[in-house]
Design a protein around this motif. Structure first.
Motif, PDB file in Angstrom:
ATOM      1  N   LYS A   1       0.858  -1.179   0.000  1.00 37.51           N
ATOM      2  CA  LYS A   1       0.000   0.000   0.000  1.00 37.51           C
ATOM      3  C   LYS A   1       0.897   1.232   0.000  1.00 37.51           C
ATOM      4  O   LYS A   1       1.916   1.263   0.701  1.00 37.51           O
ATOM      5  CB  LYS A   1      -0.916   0.010   1.229  1.00 37.51           C
ATOM      6  CG  LYS A   1      -1.991   1.080   1.173  1.00 37.51           C
ATOM      7  CD  LYS A   1      -3.042   0.869   2.254  1.00 37.51           C
ATOM      8  CE  LYS A   1      -4.209   1.827   2.044  1.00 37.51           C
ATOM      9  NZ  LYS A   1      -5.287   1.617   3.025  1.00 37.51           N
ATOM     10  N   THR A   2       0.528   2.238  -0.777  1.00 33.96           N
ATOM     11  CA  THR A   2       1.389   3.407  -0.879  1.00 33.96           C
ATOM     12  C   THR A   2       1.273   4.290   0.360  1.00 33.96           C
ATOM     13  O   THR A   2       0.244   4.350   1.017  1.00 33.96           O
ATOM     14  CB  THR A   2       1.054   4.235  -2.132  1.00 33.96           C
ATOM     15  OG1 THR A   2      -0.268   4.773  -2.013  1.00 33.96           O
ATOM     16  CG2 THR A   2       1.134   3.368  -3.383  1.00 33.96           C
ATOM     17  N   ASN A   3       2.363   4.982   0.634  1.00 32.28           N
ATOM     18  CA  ASN A   3       2.429   5.858   1.795  1.00 32.28           C
ATOM     19  C   ASN A   3       2.651   7.298   1.305  1.00 32.28           C
ATOM     20  O   ASN A   3       1.728   7.901   0.785  1.00 32.28           O
ATOM     21  CB  ASN A   3       3.542   5.379   2.736  1.00 32.28           C
ATOM     22  CG  ASN A   3       3.530   6.088   4.061  1.00 32.28           C
ATOM     23  OD1 ASN A   3       2.619   6.840   4.382  1.00 32.28           O
ATOM     24  ND2 ASN A   3       4.558   5.850   4.861  1.00 32.28           N
ATOM     25  N   THR A   4       3.834   7.837   1.431  1.00 30.05           N
ATOM     26  CA  THR A   4       4.122   9.182   0.946  1.00 30.05           C
ATOM     27  C   THR A   4       4.606   9.120  -0.495  1.00 30.05           C
ATOM     28  O   THR A   4       5.404   8.261  -0.857  1.00 30.05           O
ATOM     29  CB  THR A   4       5.180   9.867   1.820  1.00 30.05           C
ATOM     30  OG1 THR A   4       4.715   9.886   3.173  1.00 30.05           O
ATOM     31  CG2 THR A   4       5.424  11.301   1.372  1.00 30.05           C
ATOM     32  N   THR A  41       0.765  12.712   1.051  1.00 35.79           N
ATOM     33  CA  THR A  41       0.491  11.450   1.733  1.00 35.79           C
ATOM     34  C   THR A  41      -0.766  10.823   1.160  1.00 35.79           C
ATOM     35  O   THR A  41      -1.824  11.448   1.117  1.00 35.79           O
ATOM     36  CB  THR A  41       0.322  11.679   3.241  1.00 35.79           C
ATOM     37  OG1 THR A  41       1.523  12.256   3.756  1.00 35.79           O
ATOM     38  CG2 THR A  41       0.071  10.357   3.958  1.00 35.79           C
ATOM     39  N   ASN A  71      -2.354   7.916   2.150  1.00 40.37           N
ATOM     40  CA  ASN A  71      -3.126   6.967   2.963  1.00 40.37           C
ATOM     41  C   ASN A  71      -3.994   7.613   4.045  1.00 40.37           C
ATOM     42  O   ASN A  71      -4.502   6.921   4.919  1.00 40.37           O
ATOM     43  CB  ASN A  71      -2.196   5.930   3.600  1.00 40.37           C
ATOM     44  CG  ASN A  71      -1.102   6.547   4.442  1.00 40.37           C
ATOM     45  OD1 ASN A  71      -1.169   7.737   4.766  1.00 40.37           O
ATOM     46  ND2 ASN A  71      -0.089   5.771   4.786  1.00 40.37           N
ATOM     47  N   SER A  72      -4.182   8.926   3.982  1.00 40.72           N
ATOM     48  CA  SER A  72      -4.967   9.569   5.039  1.00 40.72           C
ATOM     49  C   SER A  72      -6.466   9.544   4.766  1.00 40.72           C
ATOM     50  O   SER A  72      -7.255   9.993   5.590  1.00 40.72           O
ATOM     51  CB  SER A  72      -4.504  11.021   5.232  1.00 40.72           C
ATOM     52  OG  SER A  72      -4.748  11.775   4.069  1.00 40.72           O
ATOM     53  N   SER A  86      -7.915   6.492   3.672  1.00 42.16           N
ATOM     54  CA  SER A  86      -8.089   5.070   3.389  1.00 42.16           C
ATOM     55  C   SER A  86      -9.455   4.558   3.806  1.00 42.16           C
ATOM     56  O   SER A  86      -9.943   4.863   4.901  1.00 42.16           O
ATOM     57  CB  SER A  86      -7.005   4.244   4.086  1.00 42.16           C
ATOM     58  OG  SER A  86      -5.748   4.492   3.506  1.00 42.16           O
ATOM     59  N   SER A 125       3.788  -1.409   3.523  1.00 34.77           N
ATOM     60  CA  SER A 125       3.600  -0.115   2.879  1.00 34.77           C
ATOM     61  C   SER A 125       4.961   0.423   2.458  1.00 34.77           C
ATOM     62  O   SER A 125       6.003  -0.001   2.962  1.00 34.77           O
ATOM     63  CB  SER A 125       2.905   0.878   3.815  1.00 34.77           C
ATOM     64  OG  SER A 125       3.709   1.139   4.947  1.00 34.77           O
ATOM     65  N   ASP A 181       6.970   4.194   0.597  1.00 34.56           N
ATOM     66  CA  ASP A 181       6.939   5.473  -0.086  1.00 34.56           C
ATOM     67  C   ASP A 181       7.182   5.232  -1.571  1.00 34.56           C
ATOM     68  O   ASP A 181       7.818   4.245  -1.961  1.00 34.56           O
ATOM     69  CB  ASP A 181       8.016   6.401   0.462  1.00 34.56           C
ATOM     70  CG  ASP A 181       7.769   6.798   1.904  1.00 34.56           C
ATOM     71  OD1 ASP A 181       6.602   6.718   2.355  1.00 34.56           O
ATOM     72  OD2 ASP A 181       8.738   7.181   2.582  1.00 34.56           O
ATOM     73  N   LYS A 224      11.661   0.240   1.901  1.00 34.72           N
ATOM     74  CA  LYS A 224      10.491   1.091   2.128  1.00 34.72           C
ATOM     75  C   LYS A 224      10.288   2.118   1.032  1.00 34.72           C
ATOM     76  O   LYS A 224       9.523   3.064   1.191  1.00 34.72           O
ATOM     77  CB  LYS A 224      10.618   1.797   3.487  1.00 34.72           C
ATOM     78  CG  LYS A 224      10.611   0.848   4.675  1.00 34.72           C
ATOM     79  CD  LYS A 224       9.277   0.102   4.788  1.00 34.72           C
ATOM     80  CE  LYS A 224       9.219  -0.735   6.043  1.00 34.72           C
ATOM     81  NZ  LYS A 224       7.939  -1.484   6.146  1.00 34.72           N
TER      82      LYS A 224
END
Length: 211
Positions: free
Chosen positions: A78-81, A105, A107-108, A110, A118, A120, A138
């Protein structure tokens, strides 16, 4: 009765989403599918055009990426930043202008929450074909994610998943060709149970949009 706000599935190329869309149809889950285009430029144009269609929607992004360490077999993250990070920048051959191309970002907003790795995302304008000095589990490389910010801002919920199909470097393209079909199947099999379990998505459909 069909959902009035069906899941909106987006990918760069239709084949990245097709296995999941077939399973959604089999399980009578309502969805729409759209492509935002392949590569950083096409996806930037596509994201601007799709933003209004994504407004207030449950958006699911599917794609593939390369990793910055030895590749063994496909797996989903899952992608993060999300960073705009051409290889010339990450390897300190050039610099971005301060205050421009800021990371965001992903994932905020989701909707889907379950244990999964996860990472970046370094979005690049082209496929890296030289070995990288970066070794980091990462961080992954993808061509489109940074361009999708307008879609993220418009969406009610936003989840982005990338299947790791290769390592970044000279063999990246060949590894991707060997694994992208398996990767799309893995994506579908991993996500389907969580989509079925979501009360905001699991509504009967009258007709699923074909690819």
């Amino acid at each position: 009765m069909a959902s009035l706000n069906p899941l909106l599935v987006l990918s760069a190329a239709p084949f990245e989403a097709q296995p999941l869309l077939e399973l959604l149809s089999t399980h009578k889950l309502s969805y729409e599918y759209m492509s935002f285009g392949i590569g950083s430029i096409a996806s930037a144009w596509g994201a601007q055009n799709l933003a209004d269609k994504c407004r207030g929607r449950h958006v699911l992004i599917l794609g593939s990426a390369g990793c910055f360490y030895p590749f063994q077999s496909p797996y989903l993250i899952k992608t993060n930043t999300i960073f705009w990070r051409p290889r010339c920048v990450s390897e300190k051959l050039s610099e971005l202008i301060e205050g421009q191309e800021l990371p965001w970002t992903s994932n905020s907003k989701s909707l889907l929450s379950f244990p999964i790795a996860s990472a970046d995302v370094y979005t690049t304008p082209g496929i890296s074909v030289s070995p990288s000095d970066i070794i980091d589990s990462k961080i992954v490389e993808n061509l489109e994610m940074y361009s999708l910010l307008p879609i993220y801002l418009a969406a009610k919920t936003f989840d982005a998943f990338l299947v790791i199909t290769n390592s970044v470097g000279p063999e990246g393209r060949n590894l991707w060709k060997d694994h992208f079909k398996v990767g799309a199947q893995l994506t579908a099999q991993t996500l389907l149970p969580h989509l079925i379990a979501s009360p905001l998505i699991a509504s009967p459909q009258l007709k699923a949009d074909p690819i």
